[in-house]
Scaffold this active site. Structure first.
Site, short mmCIF file in Angstrom:
data_model
loop_
_atom_site.label_atom_id
_atom_site.label_comp_id
_atom_site.label_asym_id
_atom_site.label_seq_id
_atom_site.Cartn_x
_atom_site.Cartn_y
_atom_site.Cartn_z
N GLY A 183 0.82 -1.22 0.00
CA GLY A 183 0.00 0.00 0.00
C GLY A 183 0.84 1.26 0.00
N ALA A 184 1.82 1.28 -0.93
CA ALA A 184 2.79 2.40 -0.95
C ALA A 184 2.41 3.50 -1.94
CB ALA A 184 4.18 1.86 -1.28
N GLY A 187 -0.95 7.75 1.20
CA GLY A 187 -1.02 7.78 2.66
C GLY A 187 0.22 7.33 3.39
N ASP A 246 -1.41 -6.67 -5.84
CA ASP A 246 -2.64 -6.71 -5.06
C ASP A 246 -2.43 -7.75 -3.96
OD1 ASP A 246 -5.18 -7.31 -4.05
OD2 ASP A 246 -6.17 -7.02 -5.98
N VAL A 247 -2.43 -7.31 -2.71
CA VAL A 247 -2.09 -8.22 -1.61
C VAL A 247 -3.12 -9.33 -1.39
CG1 VAL A 247 -0.63 -6.60 -0.31
CG2 VAL A 247 -3.10 -6.68 0.16
N ASN A 304 0.89 -2.67 5.46
CA ASN A 304 0.17 -1.41 5.60
C ASN A 304 -1.10 -1.36 4.73
OD1 ASN A 304 -0.07 1.67 5.87
ND2 ASN A 304 0.30 1.43 3.67
N TYR A 333 -14.68 -3.41 9.64
CA TYR A 333 -13.36 -2.75 9.59
C TYR A 333 -12.65 -2.91 10.94
CZ TYR A 333 -9.66 0.66 9.40
OH TYR A 333 -8.40 1.24 9.47
N PHE A 386 -7.80 7.62 3.06
CA PHE A 386 -8.60 6.63 3.79
C PHE A 386 -10.11 6.94 3.76
CE2 PHE A 386 -10.58 5.29 7.81
CZ PHE A 386 -10.30 3.94 7.82
P1 NDP Z 1 -4.84 5.31 1.91
O1 NDP Z 1 -6.18 5.03 1.31
O2 NDP Z 1 -4.24 6.65 1.68
O3 NDP Z 1 -3.79 4.19 1.47
C1 NDP Z 1 -4.16 2.84 1.43
C2 NDP Z 1 -3.15 2.07 0.63
O4 NDP Z 1 -3.52 0.69 0.61
C3 NDP Z 1 -3.04 2.55 -0.82
O5 NDP Z 1 -1.70 2.65 -1.17
C4 NDP Z 1 -3.71 1.41 -1.60
O6 NDP Z 1 -3.03 1.25 -2.84
C5 NDP Z 1 -3.41 0.21 -0.70
N1 NDP Z 1 -4.30 -0.92 -0.96
C6 NDP Z 1 -5.63 -1.01 -0.76
N2 NDP Z 1 -6.08 -2.21 -1.15
C7 NDP Z 1 -4.98 -2.90 -1.61
C8 NDP Z 1 -4.79 -4.19 -2.15
N3 NDP Z 1 -5.80 -5.05 -2.32
N4 NDP Z 1 -3.54 -4.55 -2.52
C9 NDP Z 1 -2.51 -3.71 -2.35
N5 NDP Z 1 -2.62 -2.47 -1.85
C10 NDP Z 1 -3.86 -2.08 -1.48
O7 NDP Z 1 -5.02 5.05 3.48
P2 NDP Z 1 -3.99 5.08 4.69
O8 NDP Z 1 -2.62 5.37 4.26
O9 NDP Z 1 -4.62 5.93 5.73
O10 NDP Z 1 -4.12 3.58 5.18
C11 NDP Z 1 -3.00 2.72 5.36
C12 NDP Z 1 -3.35 1.72 6.45
O11 NDP Z 1 -3.56 2.43 7.66
C13 NDP Z 1 -4.61 0.91 6.22
O12 NDP Z 1 -4.39 -0.42 6.65
C14 NDP Z 1 -5.65 1.59 7.13
O13 NDP Z 1 -6.67 0.72 7.54
C15 NDP Z 1 -4.76 2.00 8.27
N6 NDP Z 1 -5.23 3.07 9.13
C16 NDP Z 1 -5.58 4.29 8.63
C17 NDP Z 1 -5.99 5.31 9.48
C18 NDP Z 1 -6.43 6.64 8.97
O14 NDP Z 1 -7.16 7.34 9.71
N7 NDP Z 1 -6.04 7.06 7.79
C19 NDP Z 1 -5.99 5.10 10.92
C20 NDP Z 1 -5.62 3.79 11.34
C21 NDP Z 1 -5.22 2.83 10.47
P3 NDP Z 1 -3.71 0.85 -4.23
O15 NDP Z 1 -5.11 1.39 -4.21
O16 NDP Z 1 -2.82 1.50 -5.25
O17 NDP Z 1 -3.61 -0.63 -4.25
C1 8X3 Z 2 -8.98 4.43 10.92
C2 8X3 Z 2 -9.20 5.19 12.18
O1 8X3 Z 2 -10.96 6.09 13.77
O2 8X3 Z 2 -11.40 6.26 11.36
O3 8X3 Z 2 -8.50 3.18 11.21
O4 8X3 Z 2 -11.54 4.12 12.43
S1 8X3 Z 2 -10.87 5.40 12.43
#
Ligand code: NDP
Ligand code: 8X3
Length: 251
Positions: free
Chosen positions: A7-8, A11, A58-59, A85, A151, A188
């Site tokens: 997920g690079a 975010g 795709d993970v 991530n 979630y 997100f």
């Molecule tokens: P973003 O939506 O900005 O980034 C999510 C990343 O995950 C993207 O790079 C996306 O890449 C990738 N992704 C999604 N599905 C797949 C898949 N099937 N295979 C590979 N890559 C995938 O969100 P965040 O950076 O905020 O989220 C990162 C992590 O942090 C997540 O696990 C989220 O649940 C967690 N998190 C986020 C919070 C928040 O408030 N933002 C708080 C707590 C946890 P692509 O679409 O290119 O595949």
């Molecule tokens: C994302 C944080 O508070 O939106 O994991 O669920 S919250």
């Protein structure tokens, strides 16, 4: 270090890539959106370009994960840190109104994706008797909220899976950490609200959310502790976020 990040493209994951590359680490940056991986490559300073390897991945696709990890270029093949991530929340409807397809996608990404990557990387780490797996959880895995149903449950899984890995890895020098953030402004919420930018913006209105760079800093701190220290769990949230009181339905 050689660091594999899922997920690079956005975010937290993107912020980690940029930070780690600038610190001189070798980074394998993965995600599904190939155009964003190309854009990311273009952001890397010339001197560090050879330290980045990108893979469209795709993970949720177990065979693709296996192939990607088995066929890494030799100079990236000895993964020292895996950051699980990639993840997402889809929708915020109460369970009785949620779509089963959204539940499936969250489970396949946030749970199976973590398992697919961990299962490929872990045996090699144990064989080398070193390595670090970082799982990105969430405060939603500990504290329930309406609409958090699946979630939050997937993030409770990553929390407990991390601790159970720790139990299994006793006697090795392999480390595992669960990092569990609260509200952080990335894509997100846009993903959660299916592209509705206004709804996504409203989530962070009038408060200072965490930034993706804040999370990258935490990951950097965790992986740079001396080898005898294992950080089990880090829970963090914005100063302007807190827990709610118990809810009661009154007549
Ligand atoms: P973003 O939506 O900005 O980034 C999510 C990343 O995950 C993207 O790079 C996306 O890449 C990738 N992704 C999604 N599905 C797949 C898949 N099937 N295979 C590979 N890559 C995938 O969100 P965040 O950076 O905020 O989220 C990162 C992590 O942090 C997540 O696990 C989220 O649940 C967690 N998190 C986020 C919070 C928040 O408030 N933002 C708080 C707590 C946890 P692509 O679409 O290119 O595949
Ligand atoms: C994302 C944080 O508070 O939106 O994991 O669920 S919250």
């Amino acid at each position: 270090m050689i660091i594999f990040i899922t997920g690079a493209t956005s975010g937290f994951g993107k912020a980690m890539v940029l930070k780690f590359i600038n610190f001189g680490h070798k980074v394998i940056a993965t995600g599904r959106r190939e155009n964003l991986l190309k854009e990311l490559s273009q952001e890397i300073p010339l001197e560090f370009k050879n330290n980045l390897h990108t893979i469209k991945l795709d993970v949720t696709k177990k065979k693709d994960v296996e192939m990607a990890i088995a066929h890494l270029p030799i100079e990236f093949s000895q993964i020292e840190v895996l950051v699980n991530n990639a993840g997402l929340a889809l929708g915020i409807d109460v369970a009785q109104k949620a779509l089963i397809e959204d539940w499936d996608t969250m489970i396949q990404t946030n749970i199976n994706g973590v398992l697919n990557c961990t299962h490929c990387v872990l045996p090699k780490m144990v064989a080398k008797n070193s390595g670090h797996i970082i799982n990105i959880g969430s405060v939603a895995g500990e504290f329930p909220y309406p609409g958090g149903n699946v979630y939050g449950a997937t993030k409770a899984f990553t929390h407990q899976f991390t601790l159970n890995l720790k139990a299994d890895l006793l006697g090795t020098n392999v480390r595992v950490t669960s990092i569990e953030p609260g509200m952080c402004q990335t894509q997100f919420s846009e993903v959660r609200f299916r592209g509705d930018k206004e709804k996504a913006q409203a989530v962070y209105q009038g408060m200072e959310a965490l930034s993706a760079n804040d999370i990258a800093e935490v990951v950097d701190w965790v992986i740079s502790r001396p080898a005898h220290i294992n950080i089990n769990v880090i829970s963090l949230m914005p100063t302007q976020q807190a827990f709610g009181s118990f809810a009661v339905s009154r007549k």
